[in-house]
Design a protein around this motif. Sequence first.
Motif, PDB file in Angstrom:
ATOM      1  N   VAL A 497       1.059  -0.967   0.239  1.00  0.00           N
ATOM      2  CA  VAL A 497       0.012  -0.414  -0.106  1.00  0.00           C
ATOM      3  C   VAL A 497       0.993   1.176   0.123  1.00  0.00           C
ATOM      4  O   VAL A 497       1.615   1.538   0.940  1.00  0.00           O
ATOM      5  CB  VAL A 497      -0.866  -0.124   1.487  1.00  0.00           C
ATOM      6  N   SER A 498       1.010   2.010  -1.384  1.00  0.00           N
ATOM      7  CA  SER A 498       1.788   3.503  -0.872  1.00  0.00           C
ATOM      8  C   SER A 498       1.136   3.897  -1.239  1.00  0.00           C
ATOM      9  O   SER A 498      -0.506   4.698  -1.793  1.00  0.00           O
ATOM     10  CB  SER A 498       2.948   2.548  -2.152  1.00  0.00           C
ATOM     11  N   HIS A 499       1.617   5.191  -1.368  1.00  0.00           N
ATOM     12  CA  HIS A 499       1.252   6.496  -1.100  1.00  0.00           C
ATOM     13  C   HIS A 499       1.487   7.754  -2.412  1.00  0.00           C
ATOM     14  O   HIS A 499       3.223   8.149  -1.433  1.00  0.00           O
ATOM     15  CB  HIS A 499       0.825   7.725   0.063  1.00  0.00           C
ATOM     16  N   SER A 500       1.897   8.324  -3.153  1.00  0.00           N
ATOM     17  CA  SER A 500       2.796   9.927  -3.834  1.00  0.00           C
ATOM     18  C   SER A 500       4.162   8.647  -4.102  1.00  0.00           C
ATOM     19  O   SER A 500       3.762   7.905  -4.976  1.00  0.00           O
ATOM     20  CB  SER A 500       3.335  10.362  -2.803  1.00  0.00           C
ATOM     21  N   MET A 501       4.969   9.046  -3.633  1.00  0.00           N
ATOM     22  CA  MET A 501       6.917   8.675  -4.507  1.00  0.00           C
ATOM     23  C   MET A 501       6.455   7.702  -4.004  1.00  0.00           C
ATOM     24  O   MET A 501       7.573   6.764  -4.271  1.00  0.00           O
ATOM     25  CB  MET A 501       7.244   9.971  -3.574  1.00  0.00           C
ATOM     26  N   GLY A 502       6.323   7.259  -2.714  1.00  0.00           N
ATOM     27  CA  GLY A 502       6.121   5.116  -1.755  1.00  0.00           C
ATOM     28  C   GLY A 502       5.915   4.332  -3.231  1.00  0.00           C
ATOM     29  O   GLY A 502       6.112   3.434  -3.385  1.00  0.00           O
TER      30      GLY A 502
END
Length: 654
Positions: A497-502
């Motif tokens: 589960v990732s957000h933006s640059m992640g």
Amino acid sequence: MSVAAYCVFCYRKIGTSGPTTKKRLPWYDIRKVAKVTGSLILGGFVFITYQVLSLNKLLKIDTQALHQEKLKSYIYVRTASLSPSEYQGITYRARKEIHKAVRRILEKEAKIFRTSFSEQFSTFDGEDHECALWLLLKRTQSEDKATRLQAVQDLASNSHWHDYQYVTVAQTCDQRTAIGLARSKDVDLRFFLPPPPLPKIKTDDPIEDELRLLLVSLPQTGLDPCVQYFTSLALRESSQTLAAQMGGLWCFGGNGLPYCETLSIVPSETVELFCLQALVQHSKISSHCDKIEAKGGLQLLQRIYQLRKDSAKIQRNIIRIIGNMALDEHLHSSIVRAGWVSVLAEVMKSPYIIQSSHASRALANLDRDMVKEKYADGVYVLHPQYRSSQPVRADILFVHGLLGAAFKTWRQQDMDRHLDRRASEGEEEYTQCWPKTWLASDCPSLRIISVEYDTHLSDWKAKCPVEAQRESIAFRSSELLDKLKAAGIGDRPLVWVSHSMGGLLVKRMLVDASKNPEMDKIVNNTRGIIFYSVPHHGSQLAEYSINARYLLFPSVEVKELSKDSPALKELNDDFLSFAKDKKFSVLSFAETLPTHIGSMLKLHVVPVESADIGIGDLIPVDVNHLNICKPKKKDAFLYQRTLKFIQDVLAPEL
């Protein structure tokens, strides 16, 4: 009682058989005395034998613990009841005295013949609850792992012990049991001894001086550039503080300039924080951990922790250092002796998730009896944080983006204070981290991990500006993969589960892992990926930052997010080439509202077209870039759709 009555009867018969005479007793009278004496001896022997045999049916205790207790300086305070109902007459008291005498005799016999006391005399004279306590303590040292784990669980779950029994456990249990109790949910803190008293220090020797001396004693050559940077920064700030105390103007120039205005408030805490940040970097190096322990660093950190109870940031950095040192098993006994188990057990009960999660990582690294994985700096287990008999079926890994963090990125969406006051009493409480509260309750058989790494919009804010390549996605991928492998990522089915640059970092890690046979399990066990507004094709934020380069000095991370960047295109192509073959399930969310950047600028950080990776489902949501990963409440669409995706891809395991 029958033996006693018979003796009294015989003596009375003899006493009343005739008048007193000075003549020698006839032979038949001597025979009567012999019969009485023999009866007494035989009756007493039978009585004692019966009591000894009956004791063998009771509790077995660990005499090693008893011998250890004799060597300790602690004083046992046993409670004495004033209730007459607990005194059971002469027979009861006599029995207890006989038991004590027999136990002493057999213990001495065991010492003489050099045999195990517990084998010959494995009994304990006490009440039922006392027998249960010693039985559990005995089982906590069993060679069978399942037996000792169950014993620790039974100890922690029983809330009916007396105060003196908690003290008994605290003083007699071994290191492994103490750590297991600290990792037991809702454990009573009376199971733990307080940290040992520290020697008093002179008032004219401030704590920051001791920290500075500790830093100076650590190796300074051949170090990682970032470790050198933090150490020199801490020593410089400490020197400036000393100059200020001598009347110098320490705040003119250098990194001390931003702290001029706080000099009159808390200058020592600021310097301590710098020194602790340097120690955090040193604690990542195994040989430096040995030096810290040898120089009394554990005791010094304990002193600072107790003095700075009002500073959550200082305490958090200290626990972070302990968690790093706990990665080295040979330091575990030193950490326990310094009293850190009781401190960590207390912090585990903190209502602040960031505090409790740091303590949870340290205890997990100490708990080698239950946990085979090791959690390096920046890898936090959100669930389960305590020991649990429920097996873990799969892993969920959360990776934050630019300017994010392991906890704050995944909090519930901030609510309007006025609306919040109007909310009904039955409405759910605000959560600081929805994966730890909502997801853990909906999927209890998952291990939920969140990782953290430093990212910055501008080099002005860089924490370690010495090496720019550290901030690149490629470097962070290599660094995180090693940490995740040590944490056991890849041993079970996995969802990212990732957000933006992640999200870009997740793609890079999967691409790198696919090329490394040692990391192949991570790719093969990946079941699905969730992207929250990930700029697969670049971000307008990068364009804005580059145009204002003379003001912001964009960091490496921001430069890599440039729109239509060749590096981003290559990464996306490499990822798609094997993702389709592996048939990864992909779910993408895209923001549709602009985000406030400061007070003057509104920017659509990741347009919908950039959030489209090219495979899986793409769902636009009417939120901005910051709130795309922060559901308003548990029944909101964002969370429910995320939960459904996880349950679907992990259906065989759940």
